[in-house]
Design a protein around this motif. Structure first.
Motif, PDB file in Angstrom:
ATOM      1  N   ARG A  77       0.815  -1.205   0.000  1.00 50.27           N
ATOM      2  CA  ARG A  77       0.000   0.000   0.000  1.00 50.27           C
ATOM      3  C   ARG A  77       0.854   1.263   0.000  1.00 50.27           C
ATOM      4  O   ARG A  77       1.958   1.281   0.536  1.00 50.27           O
ATOM      5  N   GLY A 114      -3.855   3.536   3.924  1.00 48.96           N
ATOM      6  CA  GLY A 114      -3.177   3.530   2.641  1.00 48.96           C
ATOM      7  C   GLY A 114      -4.073   3.199   1.467  1.00 48.96           C
ATOM      8  O   GLY A 114      -5.262   2.909   1.597  1.00 48.96           O
ATOM      9  N   PRO A 155      -4.330   0.686  -1.965  1.00 54.48           N
ATOM     10  CA  PRO A 155      -3.779  -0.555  -2.545  1.00 54.48           C
ATOM     11  C   PRO A 155      -3.119  -0.285  -3.892  1.00 54.48           C
ATOM     12  O   PRO A 155      -3.658   0.422  -4.727  1.00 54.48           O
ATOM     13  N   SER A 171      -3.700  -5.612  -6.103  1.00 51.29           N
ATOM     14  CA  SER A 171      -4.109  -4.467  -6.870  1.00 51.29           C
ATOM     15  C   SER A 171      -5.418  -4.599  -7.537  1.00 51.29           C
ATOM     16  O   SER A 171      -6.251  -3.735  -7.427  1.00 51.29           O
TER      17      SER A 171
END
Length: 507
Positions: free
Chosen positions: A397, A447, A449, A487
Motif C-alpha cells: 500500500r 493507505g 492498494p 491491486s
C-alpha cells in the motif's frame, strides 16, 4: 402532458451526455509497466508456481489398447490411474515480449518423472501394479495474448501452442516387473502419441480456467465507508520489445454516486527505464478524483471537544495550558468549547518535481459547549492550510501523511496586520497542527492498494514526484505465505492451482 414532456427532455439530455462521454478521450489514472527484468523473474517465480501446481494436479486416467505382435498377443488393454508428477525440471525456459502481440513462452530440454498405478487385460492374462514414466526432451512454445473485455477485466488467450515430448521410458514395478519391463519399449510409442495429443489441450484448458477467473475480478475496490476505487483496464495493454504497459482507469467515486468527476483526465508518459521490474505511474487525476470523491461524500470534517484537543495537544512542548489560556485571554471563556473544521472545497492537488502539496480550503468555528443551552458560535472564519504530503510504501500500500506548511486566514489584507488576528492565526495553527492533522494522518495510515498480482510483494521500492504524477519504481518478490490486498481487488480469491474461484463475483 407536462410531466411526459419533462421525462422526454430528461431522456434526450441523458442520451446527449452519454454521447458526449463516449466521444471524450479517457486517459489512465494509473499506468503499470512491467519490464524484461519482471519477465526474467517471472520465469523463476513461475517455476515455483508450476511446481506447486503439478504436485496438486489430478491428471486424467490414460486408457488404451495395443497389440503385442512380438508376443503374438492380439491386444492388451491398459489403464493408467492415479497419475502424479513427482519431479520435473525445465532448465531452458524463457519469456519474451512480442511487440504488439503478447508474451512468448518457450521451454526445451525439459524432463519429468511421473508415477502411476496400472492394470492390464489380455486374452491370456490380467494384472495390476505400479510404474514410473520418465519423460525427456520436453518442448513447449506459445504466445499469451492479454486484452480486455467490455467490463475492464483482463482477458487471456493462448495462441500458437505447440508442445511435444520426444522420449518416454517406462519402468514397471511389481511381482512380474521383469516380464513387463521386457516389453515396455513397444508401449512407449503409443504413450508418447497420446501424451503429445493431450498437452496443448491441457495447457489451453488451464489458460481458459484462469481467464474465467480473471473475468470475475472485482475491479472496484472499496477503500472505506466513503469511496470506491476503479482499477479497470481502459484499453488493451501496450506491448513493445522492452515492456508491457497496462492502462488502468484509476479514479475514485463516492459510494453513492458512480458518475465520473467533473474534470477531465489528462495524458502522462512514464519515463524510459529498465533497472526495476515494475514501474507504476499515479497521475494527478487519480489524486484529484480522490479529493473530489471524499469531499462529495462529506468526509472532510471534524469536531473536536476540549477533551479531545487536550489529548492531542498534551504532548506539545508549548503545553495545552498555554494554547487554552490564549483563547481564554482572547475571548474570556469560562466554559468548555468545541472546534469544528470543515473543508469548503475539494483540497487542491499540486505535483511538481520533488514536491507534493495539498492546499485545503476550509472553515473553522469555535463554539461554546454549555450544558444548559445550545452551542453558541464564538468565532467562524475561513482559511487555507497548505500541507506537504509524505509518501511511503508499506506492504502493498501507498501510505500518505500530511504536515502543515502554512496557515492563512481568508481576510482582507488590511486586517492581516491586526495583532488579534495574528494571535488567532497562531492559535488555530496549533489546533490544526496538533489536533486535526494527527486525526487525518491516522485515517491515512490504511493507505491505498497498489497494482500487484496475488502473492507478489513490492520490494526495493522508490517513489519519485514528477510533473503531475508519481513514479514508483519497484522490484517484485513471490511469497507463497503472503497475505495481502492485491491491486486488482479480488485476486486473493484466485486459485491458480485448481482453476476454481473462491471469491465473490464482481458487481
Amino acid at each position: 402532458m407536462h410531466t411526459k414532456m419533462v421525462q422526454v427532455l430528461w431522456g434526450c439530455l441523458l442520451l446527449c451526455n452519454l454521447y458526449i462521454s463516449s466521444t471524450e478521450t479517457i486517459y489512465p489514472g494509473i499506468k503499470a509497466r512491467a519490464t524484461k527484468r519482471a519477465l526474467d523473474y517471472g520465469v523463476q517465480a513461475g517455476m515455483e508456481i508450476i511446481e506447486q501446481m503439478v504436485k496438486e494436479r489430478n491428471i486424467s486416467d490414460l486408457k488404451g489398447s495395443e497389440s503385442l505382435e512380438f508376443l503374438k498377443i492380439d491386444y492388451v488393454n491398459y489403464n493408467f490411474t492415479n497419475i502424479k508428477i513427482t519431479a520435473f525440471s525445465f532448465p531452458n525456459t524463457s519469456l519474451a515480449f512480442v511487440p504488439g502481440v503478447g508474451i512468448r513462452a518457450l521451454t526445451n530440454h525439459g524432463i519429468a518423472n511421473i508415477s502411476t498405478d496400472w492394470d492390464i487385460k489380455s486374452p491370456l492374462f490380467q494384472d495390476t501394479g505400479g510404474a514410473d514414466l520418465f519423460l525427456s526432451e520436453v518442448y513447449f512454445t506459445g504466445i499469451l495474448i492479454l486484452s480486455r473485455n467490455n467490463f475492464g477485466h483482463p482477458v487471456l488467450k493462448l495462441q500458437d501452442c505447440y508442445a511435444q515430448v520426444s522420449h518416454a521410458d517406462v519402468s514397471f514395478s511389481g511381482e512380474f516387473s521383469v516380464l513387463y519391463n521386457s516389453f515396455a519399449e513397444p508401449m512407449e510409442k503409443p504413450i508418447l502419441k497420446n501424451l503429445n495429443e493431450m498437452l496443448c489441450p491441457i495447457i489451453i484448458h488451464e489458460v481458459e480456467a484462469l481467464n474465467a477467473n480473471l473475468s470475475m475480478l472485482q475491479v472496484f475496490t472499496k477503500i472505506d465507508n466513503y469511496t470506491l476505487l476503479d482499477y479497470s483496464l481502459i484499453s488493451s495493454p501496450e506491448i513493445t520489445e522492452n515492456y508491457i504497459e497496462l492502462n488502468l482507469k484509476g479514479v475514485f467515486y463516492p459510494q453513492e454516486n458512480l458518475a465520473d468527476p467533473p474534470f477531465p483526465s489528462v495524458p502522462f508518459v512514464l519515463p524510459e527505464g529498465s533497472d526495476s521490474m515494475l514501474y507504476i505511474g499515479i497521475s494527478k487525476y487519480f489524486f484529484k478524483s480522490a479529493s473530489y470523491a471524499y469531499f462529495t461524500a462529506g468526509a472532510f470534517g471534524v469536531t473536536l471537544t476540549t477533551k479531545e484537543i487536550s489529548n492531542h495537544l498534551i504532548q506539545n512542548s508549548q503545553g495545552l495550558g498555554n494554547v487554552l489560556s490564549r483563547i481564554a485571554e482572547l475571548y474570556i471563556l469560562s466554559q468548555p468549547f468545541m472546534v469544528q473544521v470543515m473543508a469548503t472545497e475539494p483540497p487542491v492537488i499540486n505535483l511538481l518535481p520533488g514536491n507534493f502539496t495539498l492546499d485545503i480550503p476550509a472553515s473553522i468555528m469555535i463554539l461554546t459547549q454549555s450544558k444548559n443551552s445550545t452551542a453558541e458560535t464564538i468565532v467562524s472564519m475561513d482559511f487555507v492550510a497548505s500541507t506537504s504530503v509524505g509518501l511511503v510504501i508499506l506492504g502493498q500500500r501507498l501510505i500518505c501523511s500530511l504536515s502543515l506548511n502554512r496557515f492563512r486566514l481568508s481576510l482582507p489584507e488590511s486586517n492581516r496586520s491586526n495583532i488579534e488576528v495574528l494571535r488567532f492565526e497562531n492559535i488555530l495553527s496549533s489546533i490544526l497542527h496538533f489536533g486535526v492533522l494527527p486525526l487525518a494522518n491516522a485515517k491515512l495510515q490504511q493507505g491505498l492498494p497498489l497494482p500487484n498480482p496475488h502473492k507478489i510483494s513490492l520490494v526495493n521500492s522508490d517513489i519519485e514526484v514528477l510533473e503531475d504524477f508519481l513514479l514508483i519504481s519497484t522490484d517484485l518478490k513471490y511469497e507463497t505465505s503472503l497475505k495481502q490486498q492485491p491491486s486488482f481487488h479480488g485476486w486473493e480469491g484466485l486459485n491458480l492451482m485448481s482453476g476454481r474461484w473462491r471469491g465473490k463475483p464482481a458487481p
